[in-house]
Design a protein around this motif. Structure first.
Motif, mmCIF file in Angstrom:
data_model
loop_
_atom_site.group_PDB
_atom_site.id
_atom_site.type_symbol
_atom_site.label_atom_id
_atom_site.label_comp_id
_atom_site.label_asym_id
_atom_site.label_seq_id
_atom_site.Cartn_x
_atom_site.Cartn_y
_atom_site.Cartn_z
ATOM 1 N N HIS A 158 -23.853 -11.345 52.671
ATOM 2 C CA HIS A 158 -24.328 -9.858 53.297
ATOM 3 C C HIS A 158 -24.473 -8.610 52.559
ATOM 4 C CE1 HIS A 158 -25.724 -7.136 56.245
ATOM 5 N NE2 HIS A 158 -24.682 -6.362 56.038
ATOM 6 N N TRP A 159 -23.411 -8.470 51.902
ATOM 7 C CA TRP A 159 -23.210 -7.096 50.728
ATOM 8 C C TRP A 159 -24.021 -7.330 49.860
ATOM 9 C CZ3 TRP A 159 -22.088 -4.109 54.495
ATOM 10 C CH2 TRP A 159 -20.871 -4.418 55.519
ATOM 11 N N GLN A 160 -23.787 -8.390 49.149
ATOM 12 C CA GLN A 160 -24.730 -8.552 47.978
ATOM 13 C C GLN A 160 -26.125 -8.472 48.136
ATOM 14 O OE1 GLN A 160 -22.155 -10.518 49.161
ATOM 15 N NE2 GLN A 160 -20.958 -11.395 47.344
ATOM 16 N N ASP A 161 -26.444 -9.429 48.994
ATOM 17 C CA ASP A 161 -27.914 -9.194 49.445
ATOM 18 C C ASP A 161 -28.497 -7.867 49.930
ATOM 19 O OD1 ASP A 161 -28.178 -11.822 49.032
ATOM 20 O OD2 ASP A 161 -28.199 -12.607 51.148
ATOM 21 N N PHE B 289 -18.069 3.086 67.316
ATOM 22 C CA PHE B 289 -18.218 1.687 66.777
ATOM 23 C C PHE B 289 -19.580 1.705 65.754
ATOM 24 C CE2 PHE B 289 -15.760 0.466 70.652
ATOM 25 C CZ PHE B 289 -14.563 0.795 70.233
ATOM 26 N N VAL B 290 -20.593 2.537 66.307
ATOM 27 C CA VAL B 290 -21.673 2.206 65.455
ATOM 28 C C VAL B 290 -21.657 2.987 64.391
ATOM 29 C CG1 VAL B 290 -23.040 4.252 66.423
ATOM 30 C CG2 VAL B 290 -24.328 2.306 65.506
ATOM 31 N N LEU B 291 -20.851 4.243 64.347
ATOM 32 C CA LEU B 291 -20.585 5.058 63.085
ATOM 33 C C LEU B 291 -19.596 4.339 62.177
ATOM 34 C CD1 LEU B 291 -20.146 8.520 64.498
ATOM 35 C CD2 LEU B 291 -21.857 7.857 62.672
ATOM 36 N N ALA B 292 -18.779 3.521 62.776
ATOM 37 C CA ALA B 292 -17.833 2.700 61.899
ATOM 38 C C ALA B 292 -18.553 1.547 61.212
ATOM 39 C CB ALA B 292 -16.701 2.122 62.691
ATOM 40 N N GLN B 293 -19.640 0.974 61.836
ATOM 41 C CA GLN B 293 -20.305 0.269 60.831
ATOM 42 C C GLN B 293 -21.111 0.608 59.796
ATOM 43 O OE1 GLN B 293 -21.826 -2.853 64.657
ATOM 44 N NE2 GLN B 293 -23.338 -1.133 64.412
ATOM 45 N N ILE C 297 -20.044 3.463 58.190
ATOM 46 C CA ILE C 297 -18.851 3.598 57.165
ATOM 47 C C ILE C 297 -18.590 2.445 56.516
ATOM 48 C CG2 ILE C 297 -16.385 4.352 56.808
ATOM 49 C CD1 ILE C 297 -16.907 6.400 59.189
ATOM 50 N N GLU C 298 -18.323 1.234 57.104
ATOM 51 C CA GLU C 298 -17.976 0.138 56.455
ATOM 52 C C GLU C 298 -18.969 -0.401 55.597
ATOM 53 O OE1 GLU C 298 -15.301 -3.289 56.206
ATOM 54 O OE2 GLU C 298 -15.254 -1.731 57.628
ATOM 55 N N THR C 299 -20.251 -0.014 55.683
ATOM 56 C CA THR C 299 -21.177 -0.666 55.171
ATOM 57 C C THR C 299 -21.501 0.508 53.793
ATOM 58 O OG1 THR C 299 -22.618 -1.314 56.627
ATOM 59 C CG2 THR C 299 -23.923 -0.693 54.724
ATOM 60 N N ILE C 300 -21.295 1.929 53.745
ATOM 61 C CA ILE C 300 -21.164 2.676 52.713
ATOM 62 C C ILE C 300 -20.107 2.333 51.801
ATOM 63 C CG2 ILE C 300 -21.024 5.036 51.866
ATOM 64 C CD1 ILE C 300 -22.297 6.083 54.397
ATOM 65 N N ASP C 301 -18.976 1.946 52.242
ATOM 66 C CA ASP C 301 -17.871 1.580 51.295
ATOM 67 C C ASP C 301 -18.208 0.308 50.699
ATOM 68 O OD1 ASP C 301 -16.809 3.874 52.372
ATOM 69 O OD2 ASP C 301 -15.383 2.821 53.660
ATOM 70 N N GLY D 162 -10.721 -0.441 59.646
ATOM 71 C CA GLY D 162 -12.326 -0.442 59.587
ATOM 72 C C GLY D 162 -12.830 -1.356 60.773
ATOM 73 N N ILE D 163 -13.968 -1.342 60.885
ATOM 74 C CA ILE D 163 -14.782 -1.808 62.025
ATOM 75 C C ILE D 163 -14.605 -3.531 61.948
ATOM 76 C CG2 ILE D 163 -16.869 -2.107 60.802
ATOM 77 C CD1 ILE D 163 -16.610 -1.387 64.648
#
Length: 460
Positions: free
Chosen positions: A175-178, A215-219, A221-225, A387-388
């Motif tokens: 997911h992260w690479q894509d 929880f939606v903001l935690a998603q 933040i996790e994605t940005i990191d 994190g989430i």
């Protein structure tokens, strides 16, 4: 003459008002009679005054209001894919009926069976925003779009990896690479969003407003990191983000919820990443009316619920809205009525002609900051766990939401919370009450989030 009239009215403090209210209650408990709890940590008082807003609150409110530019929104129709020809014809029909943008649901379809060029025949992605809901097929879709639409696109990709994982237990290891590759491929289309953060899976399992925001903001933040670790710059991540939020029936609370989300998002980006998003205003906010508060036994009551939910979303400042049909049949009539709610609010009620109508309300401004403060506490708990993803693996999120949903069920059954046509004002006046199965849904060792409706215990 006018000045003499106003001289007859003297200013009173909030404390003076409360003393008079206590006197009028004749011994009844003020807090029990007059204070409304929307969850264990957030209370709504019966009266708000200017003294509620101190200097720090004023600064925070101004930050929140800066996120709201105007009241113009797009109506985004959800279209489930059937075939290229049928879906294309339906889109043409809907454009003539007031739809501004489309969400094409391809989540149950294998992408190589779909000819995108035929599906979008005679449509231009630079004119009409198209959002495509897919499951782990986003790169294939973007590659196909680039083959026949070599220009800037409007719309986006909805690949809700977090929601799918929390509902089904399935996570795409790439997911992260894509996602990083997606951002690189669409960098020349700034109005095409490929990072979609949904609160629907939290909302539909019973989360309260503060939990939903945290929880939606935690998603996000996790994605940005994670994407930063993949070599994507924060500014490129941010311009690809859209939040999609469920809007419930608690009219003023839901207005404040959306305002609180915008305020918190700017605060997090500025304090954690040093990025002032108010200077770019690139994040978009989509709202969807709630299925959690739908009732199947009295579906026509859902017309009232979805109307107030749409109003909350619009006044709260959504960029786009999707309104669910009032009954489970999801037929042409139900979809048309849902669509007409948005049209009437715009063309007959002129909701798009007023900029930020809730600004300056002591009640909504205070409630916005109170929700934001509670959501921030929960978010800090999630981040302290790791994190989430880690918080979900450890069951923290499931436990918190399960407790909140149980409390809502108890309040509904005890008539502390009223749903018209469910536990009050039913035609038969004899609501059926059954015990709901409370066993958590499992996937391996992971507890999943269920997709619920609050009224289920009253339905045969």
């Amino acid at each position: 003459m006018a000045n003499q009239l106003f001289n007859e009215f003297h200013a009173h403090t909030k404390e003076q008002w409360k003393q008079q209210a206590v006197k009028e209650l004749k011994g009844k408990n003020f807090d029990e009679m007059m204070v409304w709890n929307i969850d264990k940590n957030i209370q709504i008082e019966p009266y708000y005054a200017s003294e509620e807003i101190d200097l720090q609150s004023t600064k925070n409110i101004q930050q929140a209001q800066n996120q709201r530019v105007n009241s113009n929104w797009n109506y985004r129709e959800i279209v489930r894919y059937s075939s290229e020809k049928e879906t294309n014809s339906l889109i043409y029909k809907l454009l003539r009926q007031g739809v501004d943008s489309f969400l094409i649901d391809l989540s149950d379809v294998l992408f190589y069976n779909v000819e995108i060029k035929k599906l979008l025949h005679n449509f231009k992605l630079s004119d009409t925003p198209f959002f495509f809901k897919v499951e782990n097929q986003a790169l294939d879709l973007v590659n196909e779009l680039q083959n026949f639409a070599p220009y800037q696109w409007k719309g986006g990709i909805i690949n809700d990896a977090f929601g799918r994982w929390m509902n089904t237990g399935n996570w795409d290891e790439n997911h992260w690479q894509d996602s990083a590759e997606l951002i690189r491929k669409v960098q020349n289309s700034p109005q095409f969003k490929v990072l979609h953060f949904s609160s629907h899976h939290f909302h539909n399992s019973g989360a309260n407003v503060a939990q939903e925001l945290a929880f939606v903001l935690a998603q996000a933040i996790e994605t940005i990191d994670k994407l930063s670790q993949e070599g994507i710059e924060v500014k490129d991540i941010l311009k690809n983000i859209e939040f999609s939020i469920s809007i419930g029936t608690n009219y003023f609370v839901e207005i404040a919820k959306l305002r609180a989300l915008k305020f918190l998002w700017e605060k997090i980006l500025l304090e954690a990443y040093g990025f002032d998003i108010s200077l770019t205003n690139t994040t978009s906010f989509h709202c969807q009316t709630s299925s959690y508060y739908h009732s199947e036994i009295t579906p026509h009551c859902n017309l009232l619920r979805t109307t107030t939910e749409a109003m909350s979303a619009i006044i709260g400042g959504c960029d786009a809205i999707s309104i669910l049909p009032f009954d489970k049949n999801n037929d042409d009539f139900g979809q048309r009525i849902a669509r007409n709610i948005s049209i009437i609010l715009k063309e007959e009620s002129y909701f798009d002609k007023v900029t930020d109508p809730s600004a300056g309300s002591y009640f909504i401004e205070s409630l916005t900051l109170e929700i934001a403060e509670e959501a921030l506490k929960i978010l800090e708990e999630v981040e302290a766990i790791g994190g989430i993803i880690e918080a979900f693996k450890q069951g923290f999120i499931q436990k918190e939401i399960r407790a909140e949903n149980s409390q809502k069920q108890d309040d509904l059954q005890a008539n502390k919370y009223i749903m018209v046509g469910v536990n009050k004002f039913r035609l038969d006046e004899k609501p059926f009450l059954k015990t709901l199965e409370s066993t958590p849904i499992k996937h391996s060792d992971l507890e999943l989030l269920p997709n619920l409706r609050l009224s289920e215990s009253f339905e045969v």
